[in-house]
Scaffold this motif. Structure first.
Motif, PDB file in Angstrom:
ATOM      1  N   GLY A 102       0.820  -1.193   0.000  1.00 24.87           N
ATOM      2  CA  GLY A 102       0.000   0.000   0.000  1.00 24.87           C
ATOM      3  C   GLY A 102       0.851   1.240   0.000  1.00 24.87           C
ATOM      4  N   CYS A 103       0.155   2.354   0.187  1.00 29.63           N
ATOM      5  CA  CYS A 103       0.805   3.653   0.150  1.00 29.63           C
ATOM      6  C   CYS A 103       0.245   4.513   1.277  1.00 29.63           C
ATOM      7  N   LEU A 104       1.141   5.107   2.054  1.00 29.87           N
ATOM      8  CA  LEU A 104       0.767   6.021   3.122  1.00 29.87           C
ATOM      9  C   LEU A 104       1.165   7.422   2.683  1.00 29.87           C
ATOM     10  N   SER A 105       0.178   8.302   2.589  1.00 28.87           N
ATOM     11  CA  SER A 105       0.426   9.662   2.096  1.00 28.87           C
ATOM     12  C   SER A 105       1.071  10.531   3.164  1.00 28.87           C
ATOM     13  N   LYS A 106       2.114  11.260   2.745  1.00 27.22           N
ATOM     14  CA  LYS A 106       2.779  12.235   3.607  1.00 27.22           C
ATOM     15  C   LYS A 106       2.027  13.544   3.550  1.00 27.22           C
ATOM     16  N   PRO A 107       2.115  14.353   4.545  1.00 30.68           N
ATOM     17  CA  PRO A 107       2.678  14.091   5.875  1.00 30.68           C
ATOM     18  C   PRO A 107       1.674  13.300   6.709  1.00 30.68           C
ATOM     19  N   TYR A 108       2.201  12.574   7.700  1.00 31.07           N
ATOM     20  CA  TYR A 108       1.366  11.763   8.575  1.00 31.07           C
ATOM     21  C   TYR A 108       1.856  11.906   9.999  1.00 31.07           C
ATOM     22  N   SER A 109       0.961  11.642  10.924  1.00 33.13           N
ATOM     23  CA  SER A 109       1.293  11.737  12.347  1.00 33.13           C
ATOM     24  C   SER A 109       1.776  10.372  12.851  1.00 33.13           C
ATOM     25  N   GLU A 110       2.279  10.381  14.064  1.00 31.57           N
ATOM     26  CA  GLU A 110       2.700   9.130  14.696  1.00 31.57           C
ATOM     27  C   GLU A 110       1.519   8.172  14.803  1.00 31.57           C
ATOM     28  N   LYS A 111       0.356   8.682  15.169  1.00 30.57           N
ATOM     29  CA  LYS A 111      -0.834   7.841  15.307  1.00 30.57           C
ATOM     30  C   LYS A 111      -1.220   7.214  13.965  1.00 30.57           C
ATOM     31  N   VAL A 112      -1.155   7.989  12.893  1.00 34.00           N
ATOM     32  CA  VAL A 112      -1.493   7.469  11.569  1.00 34.00           C
ATOM     33  C   VAL A 112      -0.508   6.385  11.153  1.00 34.00           C
ATOM     34  N   LEU A 113       0.790   6.601  11.378  1.00 35.62           N
ATOM     35  CA  LEU A 113       1.790   5.587  11.043  1.00 35.62           C
ATOM     36  C   LEU A 113       1.542   4.311  11.841  1.00 35.62           C
ATOM     37  N   LYS A 114       1.304   4.438  13.134  1.00 38.18           N
ATOM     38  CA  LYS A 114       1.043   3.273  13.982  1.00 38.18           C
ATOM     39  C   LYS A 114      -0.191   2.521  13.500  1.00 38.18           C
ATOM     40  N   ASN A 115      -1.266   3.248  13.198  1.00 36.28           N
ATOM     41  CA  ASN A 115      -2.488   2.597  12.733  1.00 36.28           C
ATOM     42  C   ASN A 115      -2.298   1.942  11.364  1.00 36.28           C
ATOM     43  N   ALA A 116      -1.492   2.557  10.512  1.00 39.36           N
ATOM     44  CA  ALA A 116      -1.202   1.971   9.206  1.00 39.36           C
ATOM     45  C   ALA A 116      -0.436   0.658   9.371  1.00 39.36           C
ATOM     46  N   PRO A 129      -8.307  -5.605   8.141  1.00 40.18           N
ATOM     47  CA  PRO A 129      -7.996  -4.533   9.100  1.00 40.18           C
ATOM     48  C   PRO A 129      -9.282  -3.916   9.642  1.00 40.18           C
ATOM     49  N   LYS A 130      -9.258  -3.601  10.947  1.00 39.28           N
ATOM     50  CA  LYS A 130     -10.439  -3.021  11.584  1.00 39.28           C
ATOM     51  C   LYS A 130     -10.829  -1.708  10.927  1.00 39.28           C
ATOM     52  N   ARG A 131      -9.868  -0.828  10.791  1.00 39.15           N
ATOM     53  CA  ARG A 131     -10.129   0.475  10.191  1.00 39.15           C
ATOM     54  C   ARG A 131      -8.830   0.986   9.590  1.00 39.15           C
ATOM     55  N   LEU A 132      -8.913   1.485   8.375  1.00 42.26           N
ATOM     56  CA  LEU A 132      -7.731   2.029   7.725  1.00 42.26           C
ATOM     57  C   LEU A 132      -7.641   3.523   7.967  1.00 42.26           C
ATOM     58  N   PRO A 133      -6.441   4.008   8.280  1.00 46.94           N
ATOM     59  CA  PRO A 133      -6.280   5.460   8.352  1.00 46.94           C
ATOM     60  C   PRO A 133      -6.626   6.063   6.989  1.00 46.94           C
ATOM     61  N   SER A 134      -7.192   7.249   6.988  1.00 47.78           N
ATOM     62  CA  SER A 134      -7.616   7.867   5.727  1.00 47.78           C
ATOM     63  C   SER A 134      -6.442   8.083   4.768  1.00 47.78           C
ATOM     64  N   GLN A 135      -5.224   8.177   5.290  1.00 47.55           N
ATOM     65  CA  GLN A 135      -4.054   8.415   4.444  1.00 47.55           C
ATOM     66  C   GLN A 135      -3.452   7.127   3.882  1.00 47.55           C
ATOM     67  N   LEU A 136      -3.996   5.967   4.278  1.00 50.97           N
ATOM     68  CA  LEU A 136      -3.460   4.683   3.825  1.00 50.97           C
ATOM     69  C   LEU A 136      -4.343   4.110   2.729  1.00 50.97           C
ATOM     70  N   THR A 137      -3.710   3.731   1.626  1.00 51.42           N
ATOM     71  CA  THR A 137      -4.380   3.009   0.556  1.00 51.42           C
ATOM     72  C   THR A 137      -3.754   1.629   0.484  1.00 51.42           C
ATOM     73  N   LEU A 138      -4.559   0.584   0.695  1.00 51.14           N
ATOM     74  CA  LEU A 138      -4.068  -0.779   0.529  1.00 51.14           C
ATOM     75  C   LEU A 138      -4.214  -1.153  -0.948  1.00 51.14           C
ATOM     76  N   PHE A 139      -3.215  -1.819  -1.489  1.00 50.67           N
ATOM     77  CA  PHE A 139      -3.256  -2.207  -2.897  1.00 50.67           C
ATOM     78  C   PHE A 139      -3.922  -3.566  -3.119  1.00 50.67           C
ATOM     79  N   VAL A 140      -3.961  -4.389  -2.067  1.00 45.85           N
ATOM     80  CA  VAL A 140      -4.562  -5.719  -2.187  1.00 45.85           C
ATOM     81  C   VAL A 140      -5.516  -5.949  -1.039  1.00 45.85           C
ATOM     82  N   GLU A 141      -6.504  -6.766  -1.279  1.00 42.62           N
ATOM     83  CA  GLU A 141      -7.479  -7.090  -0.234  1.00 42.62           C
ATOM     84  C   GLU A 141      -6.879  -8.122   0.712  1.00 42.62           C
ATOM     85  N   ALA A 142      -7.337  -8.105   1.958  1.00 41.36           N
ATOM     86  CA  ALA A 142      -6.884  -9.093   2.928  1.00 41.36           C
ATOM     87  C   ALA A 142      -7.379 -10.469   2.530  1.00 41.36           C
TER      88      ALA A 142
END
Length: 144
Positions: A102-116, A129-142
């Motif tokens: 996936g891809c995590l968009s910058k800038p991000y907080s510590e909480k967003v990185l941890k949740n990602a 995953p329970k909930r994805l941070p809004s800045q995280l895009t997963l490329f494949v399904e679980a």
């Protein structure tokens, strides 16, 4: 494990980032959250060397890097060793899609990185995953 933290699959992380402050922040955020940072490098050559030498559970790489190569090349090197990749970048390209989790968009907080990272860990365990941070895009399904 009853009433305890679940076991992480992602424990050892390689950071590939050419912005010193971002690299420093990532390293400290990850260490504070209990991850082992096996290295922090800023170019393809050093990343490829670390991937070949270390046991790594995840590569955290920017797409734009100084010098020869970029994060796409880092992801190819990691993929050749079976190491998953999370791109952390201001602009995720279509080239990244087949090479990373996936891809995590910058800038991000510590909480967003941890949740990602928590979401990626659940994904690698075959769970949704329970909930994805809004800045995280997963490329494949679980793999449920």
């Amino acid at each position: 494990m009853l009433f305890g933290k679940r076991e992480r699959l992602i424990r050892r992380i390689l950071i590939v980032e050419d912005e010193p402050l971002v690299a420093f922040d990532n390293e400290h955020m990850l260490k504070d959250d209990g991850y082992e940072v096996v290295g922090t490098v800023d170019n393809l050559a050093d990343a490829a060397e670390a991937i070949g030498r270390e046991r790594i559970d995840l590569v955290l790489t920017d797409i734009s890097l100084a010098g020869e190569g970029d994060g796409i090349d880092v992801a190819r090197a990691a993929g050749a060793k079976g190491v998953p990749v999370l791109f952390v970048t201001g602009h995720c390209t279509e080239q990244a899609r087949p090479l990373g989790l996936g891809c995590l968009s910058k800038p991000y907080s510590e909480k967003v990185l941890k949740n990602a990272l928590d979401a990626l860990d659940r994904h690698l365990q075959g769970k949704t995953p329970k909930r994805l941070p809004s800045q995280l895009t997963l490329f494949v399904e679980a793999r449920a």
